[in-house]
Design a protein around this motif. Sequence first.
Motif, PDB file in Angstrom:
ATOM      1  N   TYR A  10      47.480  65.771  50.950  1.00 43.87           N
ATOM      2  CA  TYR A  10      46.320  65.354  51.731  1.00 43.87           C
ATOM      3  C   TYR A  10      46.752  64.221  52.643  1.00 43.87           C
ATOM      4  N   GLY A  11      45.960  63.977  53.672  1.00 40.65           N
ATOM      5  CA  GLY A  11      46.334  62.894  54.572  1.00 40.65           C
ATOM      6  C   GLY A  11      45.373  62.738  55.734  1.00 40.65           C
ATOM      7  N   VAL A  34      49.729  60.564  65.524  1.00 43.51           N
ATOM      8  CA  VAL A  34      50.396  60.396  64.233  1.00 43.51           C
ATOM      9  C   VAL A  34      49.603  61.092  63.129  1.00 43.51           C
ATOM     10  N   SER A  35      50.296  61.923  62.351  1.00 38.31           N
ATOM     11  CA  SER A  35      49.672  62.590  61.206  1.00 38.31           C
ATOM     12  C   SER A  35      50.443  62.238  59.936  1.00 38.31           C
ATOM     13  N   VAL A  36      49.709  61.897  58.896  1.00 38.07           N
ATOM     14  CA  VAL A  36      50.293  61.496  57.613  1.00 38.07           C
ATOM     15  C   VAL A  36      49.805  62.453  56.533  1.00 38.07           C
ATOM     16  N   ALA A  37      50.714  62.896  55.666  1.00 40.79           N
ATOM     17  CA  ALA A  37      50.349  63.726  54.519  1.00 40.79           C
ATOM     18  C   ALA A  37      51.101  63.235  53.287  1.00 40.79           C
ATOM     19  N   LEU A  82      59.446  54.414  58.900  1.00 42.14           N
ATOM     20  CA  LEU A  82      58.847  53.167  58.413  1.00 42.14           C
ATOM     21  C   LEU A  82      57.544  53.450  57.668  1.00 42.14           C
ATOM     22  N   LEU A  83      56.700  54.289  58.248  1.00 37.86           N
ATOM     23  CA  LEU A  83      55.427  54.616  57.617  1.00 37.86           C
ATOM     24  C   LEU A  83      55.631  55.403  56.322  1.00 37.86           C
ATOM     25  N   ALA A  84      56.463  56.428  56.371  1.00 38.18           N
ATOM     26  CA  ALA A  84      56.651  57.284  55.196  1.00 38.18           C
ATOM     27  C   ALA A  84      57.223  56.498  54.025  1.00 38.18           C
ATOM     28  N   ARG A  85      58.213  55.654  54.294  1.00 42.13           N
ATOM     29  CA  ARG A  85      58.796  54.850  53.215  1.00 42.13           C
ATOM     30  C   ARG A  85      57.769  53.891  52.627  1.00 42.13           C
ATOM     31  N   ILE A  94      52.537  58.455  44.497  1.00 44.31           N
ATOM     32  CA  ILE A  94      52.964  59.258  45.638  1.00 44.31           C
ATOM     33  C   ILE A  94      54.451  59.553  45.504  1.00 44.31           C
ATOM     34  N   ARG A  95      54.784  60.841  45.458  1.00 44.97           N
ATOM     35  CA  ARG A  95      56.181  61.265  45.311  1.00 44.97           C
ATOM     36  C   ARG A  95      56.825  61.626  46.644  1.00 44.97           C
ATOM     37  N   ALA A  96      56.012  61.977  47.622  1.00 46.17           N
ATOM     38  CA  ALA A  96      56.563  62.350  48.925  1.00 46.17           C
ATOM     39  C   ALA A  96      55.537  62.069  50.012  1.00 46.17           C
ATOM     40  N   ALA A  97      56.032  61.632  51.150  1.00 40.36           N
ATOM     41  CA  ALA A  97      55.179  61.383  52.316  1.00 40.36           C
ATOM     42  C   ALA A  97      55.786  62.086  53.512  1.00 40.36           C
ATOM     43  N   ARG A  98      54.952  62.767  54.246  1.00 35.74           N
ATOM     44  CA  ARG A  98      55.385  63.423  55.484  1.00 35.74           C
ATOM     45  C   ARG A  98      54.609  62.828  56.646  1.00 35.74           C
ATOM     46  N   VAL A  99      55.335  62.362  57.653  1.00 37.45           N
ATOM     47  CA  VAL A  99      54.715  61.781  58.842  1.00 37.45           C
ATOM     48  C   VAL A  99      55.188  62.571  60.052  1.00 37.45           C
ATOM     49  N   GLY A 100      54.227  63.145  60.751  1.00 36.13           N
ATOM     50  CA  GLY A 100      54.526  63.883  61.970  1.00 36.13           C
ATOM     51  C   GLY A 100      53.991  63.146  63.179  1.00 36.13           C
ATOM     52  N   ILE A 101      54.787  63.098  64.237  1.00 35.47           N
ATOM     53  CA  ILE A 101      54.402  62.354  65.437  1.00 35.47           C
ATOM     54  C   ILE A 101      54.626  63.208  66.680  1.00 35.47           C
ATOM     55  N   GLU A 102      53.621  63.244  67.540  1.00 33.63           N
ATOM     56  CA  GLU A 102      53.783  63.714  68.905  1.00 33.63           C
ATOM     57  C   GLU A 102      53.881  62.490  69.795  1.00 33.63           C
ATOM     58  N   SER A 103      54.881  62.463  70.667  1.00 39.56           N
ATOM     59  CA  SER A 103      55.095  61.319  71.545  1.00 39.56           C
ATOM     60  C   SER A 103      54.928  61.765  72.992  1.00 39.56           C
TER      61      SER A 103
END
Length: 286
Positions: A10-11, A34-37, A82-85, A94-103
């Motif tokens: 979720y995110g 920015v999308s965070v999951a 930086l965000l995911a860590r 939280i065992r894993a974080a995925r951050v997707g970015i469109e620039s």
Amino acid sequence: MAIVLGENRYGKAETRLVRVTRDGETHTLADLNVSVALSGDLVATHLTGDNSGVLPTDTMKNTVYAFAKEHGVGAPEQFALLLARHFVETHTQIRAARVGIESFSWERLGPHSFRRQGDHTRTAEVTVTVEQAQVVTGLAGLVLLNSANSEFHGFQRDRYTTLPETTDRILATAVDARWRHLDDDTDWDKSYTGVVEALTKAFVTTHSLSLQQTLYAMGTQVLTDQPEIAEIRLALPNKHHYLVDLSPFELANDNEVFIAGDRPYGLIEGTVTRDDVPPAITEWYP
């Protein structure tokens, strides 16, 4: 028969962020989506509604804005790392974080004036687990066209085939590409520029007998020029250009006047990889 909860995450999706860095009269602009999951020990909220392990998605949004102020933005890959860590290191469930970015790029017109550049969009997707990190950079919508040096013939035919063979056609595409890095510490901007240059060079210099051949040439050029890249995934829509029949007007059309087709279109997809790279830690393309 038992019913169990499968993979889940979720995110907060598509947090729009514009960061202005003010260096006197000269400003620098970063424009991100920015999308965070997050995934981990989240069974309780699904099965019983116990939210004690749930970090609100509103908090994720706030973290994006706060980090932009406290740390700046820089390269999208670095900001995503930086965000995911942060999410993995500060929340034990939280065992894993995925951050997707469109620039989104802006061209400088003056010290504090800009014009939006719309030829393509840079992307980054970072996955951080408690053990390791994975960085995938990409681009979407890089439109390229060759008006010569493209053929298509010798293909399979059946009773439904009407397409004529050709030794002279327009080849056009809008490149979507994603590439996985071997390491999570590199000069991200330099690497990105190098990949775009390699993709473009291969498209321009390849005498194409098929869009598949061009795809492989583009991927090979990237891996040859950029040693920091493990593998690259390309999706190339074939932007068809159809020769217009001018015979009703008693005019010849010697490969000069075309209709630019919209849809349907051919879609060529493939991955070009080194044979000795470590496996991805998680699926990195659809």
